[in-house]
Enzyme design. Structure first.
Site, PDB file in Angstrom:
ATOM      1  N   HIS A 236      -5.217   3.869  -5.016  1.00  0.00           N
ATOM      2  CA  HIS A 236      -4.620   4.796  -4.046  1.00  0.00           C
ATOM      3  C   HIS A 236      -5.281   6.169  -4.141  1.00  0.00           C
ATOM      4  O   HIS A 236      -5.600   6.790  -3.122  1.00  0.00           O
ATOM      5  CB  HIS A 236      -3.117   4.929  -4.304  1.00  0.00           C
ATOM      6  CG  HIS A 236      -2.312   3.736  -3.928  1.00  0.00           C
ATOM      7  ND1 HIS A 236      -2.511   3.030  -2.759  1.00  0.00           N
ATOM      8  CD2 HIS A 236      -1.286   3.109  -4.561  1.00  0.00           C
ATOM      9  CE1 HIS A 236      -1.639   2.031  -2.684  1.00  0.00           C
ATOM     10  NE2 HIS A 236      -0.895   2.056  -3.771  1.00  0.00           N
TER      11      HIS A 236
ATOM     12  N   HIS B 236      -2.217  -0.273   0.519  1.00  0.00           N
ATOM     13  CA  HIS B 236      -1.912  -1.634   0.093  1.00  0.00           C
ATOM     14  C   HIS B 236      -2.594  -2.637   1.029  1.00  0.00           C
ATOM     15  O   HIS B 236      -2.591  -2.443   2.249  1.00  0.00           O
ATOM     16  CB  HIS B 236      -0.409  -1.891   0.125  1.00  0.00           C
ATOM     17  CG  HIS B 236       0.348  -1.082  -0.879  1.00  0.00           C
ATOM     18  ND1 HIS B 236       1.442  -0.328  -0.561  1.00  0.00           N
ATOM     19  CD2 HIS B 236       0.138  -0.898  -2.204  1.00  0.00           C
ATOM     20  CE1 HIS B 236       1.897   0.277  -1.643  1.00  0.00           C
ATOM     21  NE2 HIS B 236       1.116  -0.051  -2.656  1.00  0.00           N
TER      22      HIS B 236
ATOM     23  N   HIS C 256      -4.460  -0.275  -9.935  1.00  0.00           N
ATOM     24  CA  HIS C 256      -3.905  -0.266  -8.581  1.00  0.00           C
ATOM     25  C   HIS C 256      -3.616   1.162  -8.119  1.00  0.00           C
ATOM     26  O   HIS C 256      -4.010   1.563  -7.012  1.00  0.00           O
ATOM     27  CB  HIS C 256      -2.618  -1.103  -8.582  1.00  0.00           C
ATOM     28  CG  HIS C 256      -1.834  -1.056  -7.314  1.00  0.00           C
ATOM     29  ND1 HIS C 256      -1.914  -2.041  -6.360  1.00  0.00           N
ATOM     30  CD2 HIS C 256      -0.936  -0.151  -6.836  1.00  0.00           C
ATOM     31  CE1 HIS C 256      -1.107  -1.738  -5.353  1.00  0.00           C
ATOM     32  NE2 HIS C 256      -0.496  -0.593  -5.622  1.00  0.00           N
ATOM     33  N   GLU C 257      -2.950   1.953  -8.954  1.00  0.00           N
ATOM     34  CA  GLU C 257      -2.616   3.323  -8.564  1.00  0.00           C
ATOM     35  C   GLU C 257      -3.860   4.180  -8.400  1.00  0.00           C
ATOM     36  O   GLU C 257      -3.934   5.027  -7.502  1.00  0.00           O
ATOM     37  CB  GLU C 257      -1.670   3.947  -9.593  1.00  0.00           C
ATOM     38  CG  GLU C 257      -0.290   3.317  -9.629  1.00  0.00           C
ATOM     39  CD  GLU C 257       0.359   3.227  -8.254  1.00  0.00           C
ATOM     40  OE1 GLU C 257       0.242   4.190  -7.470  1.00  0.00           O
ATOM     41  OE2 GLU C 257       0.981   2.193  -7.966  1.00  0.00           O
TER      42      GLU C 257
END
Length: 375
Positions: free
Chosen positions: A155, A161, A151-152
């Site tokens: 980014h 998100h 997930h990070e």
């Protein structure tokens, strides 16, 4: 009385200045979100990240990583245990396996922009969005395993998100379950992002996206679809099909090719003995990535490319580079039908490009296999 007024106005000015300062501070402190300043780690002062408040956006193509190459380093002073280091590496491999992104160990001279997996006191799992330039830190001390780090990295690659999409109200409801912490006042993770900043890349809302947030501060509930059915949702531990599609659109990944991470494998051009691929033009990229200290041996087992107007391999060819991208040294360029000898890398990366401009004639293309080895 004059002294009282002077004291009063001095206090007002100090309060305003303090408020501005606090806004500057809280603008950086984001939990499991879009990144903070880097502060002292292990008692050592580290520099602040430059331009943290710059416009974070996948709409801003200047913030994409050039050619999908992301240099990285793991902060070995951060106290990571073996499992945490393995999780970081597994998360990077997950992105590499499904997309054209590749992570390379940072070289101090070659890589000015890079990410650093480390500990950050202000947050336990957080990252900037996109490439902000210079060194940028990624906090991964409490991401809940491999999925949280995937997930990070999303980014870092350039994604917001999913539940902050500008059109999210058509698909989900967000319920705040308890008071918002102070760190969220400046940039709440459940605030919608403007369509000027958030690019949906023409994809529908992805209820299965890795880019949903997982924190206890709010609850996301899907709304009923047009068919009256409430879709299932929740962030899993891997990329969804739409996550992969969006990434390939964002970085304009070639339609064919992939990254190989195994010790051996085989691959072919897309038209290899495939009549459905006749009269197609192709541009393909393959990357082979061995572990540090290993080299790669590539064997071309079949070669048949279009020769018309291509005697010098200008239009139809197979290129092999000694590294991870097209700026690496060129080991060989092939065209025609003569099978070359084996090709060996000098390091643990090999980059292969295949170009076919054939539009009228049927040619097999190529087939190849590889293996990694220690000297």
């Amino acid at each position: 009385m004059a002294q009282f007024y002077n004291s009063f106005w001095v206090k007002c000015v100090l309060i305003v200045l303090f408020g501005v300062l606090m806004q500057e501070i809280t603008s950086y402190v984001l939990i499991e979100s879009d990144k903070t300043i880097e502060s002292s780690v292990g008692g050592v002062e580290t520099p602040q990240i430059k331009n943290v408040r710059s416009k974070r956006a996948i709409m801003n193509k200047k913030k994409l990583w050039k050619f999908g190459v992301i240099p990285y380093e793991i902060d070995m002073t951060a106290g990571f245990d073996f499992e945490q280091i393995d999780n970081i590496k597994a998360a990077m491999k997950h992105w590499e396996f499904f997309t054209c992104i590749i992570f390379v160990e940072r070289h101090p001279i070659e890589h000015e922009d890079y990410i650093r997996f480390t500990k950050i006191l202000e947050c336990t799992c957080c990252s900037d969005i996109g490439n902000i330039g210079d060194r940028q830190v990624v906090g991964v001390t409490n991401c809940g395993g491999v999925g949280g780090i995937i997930h990070e990295i999303g980014h870092v690659i350039g994604f917001h998100h999913e539940h902050q999409r500008p059109d999210r109200d058509d698909y989900i409801e967000i319920e705040q379950s308890k008071p918002v912490q102070g760190a969220f006042f400046f940039d709440s993770p459940y605030k919608k992002i403007s369509p000027d900043v958030f690019d949906t890349l023409g994809e529908p809302y992805d209820f299965d996206s890795i880019m949903h947030e997982v924190i206890e501060i709010f609850t996301i509930r899907p709304k009923k679809g047009k068919n009256g059915i409430v879709p299932k949702m929740g962030r899993n531990e891997r990329l969804s099909a739409i996550d992969i599609r969006k990434m390939k659109k964002l970085y304009k990944c070639p339609e064919c090719g992939r990254t190989y991470l195994d010790k051996k494998g085989a691959f072919t051009s897309p038209q290899y003995y495939n009549n459905n691929s006749i009269n197609r033009k192709y541009y393909c990229e393959w990357r082979i990535k061995a572990i540090k200290g290993e080299r790669i041996l590539l064997e071309i087992t079949d070669l048949d490319t279009f020769l018309f107007n291509s005697s010098d391999c200008r239009n139809d060819y197979l290129e092999v580079y000694d590294g991870y991208w097209h700026k690496s040294p060129l080991l060989a360029r092939f065209c025609g039908a003569e099978i070359p000898g084996n090709i060996v890398s000098n390091g643990n990366h090999m980059f292969i490009v295949y170009v076919s401009s054939q539009t009228e004639h049927e040619h097999r293309g190529f087939s190849a296999n590889y293996k990694t080895f220690h000297d």
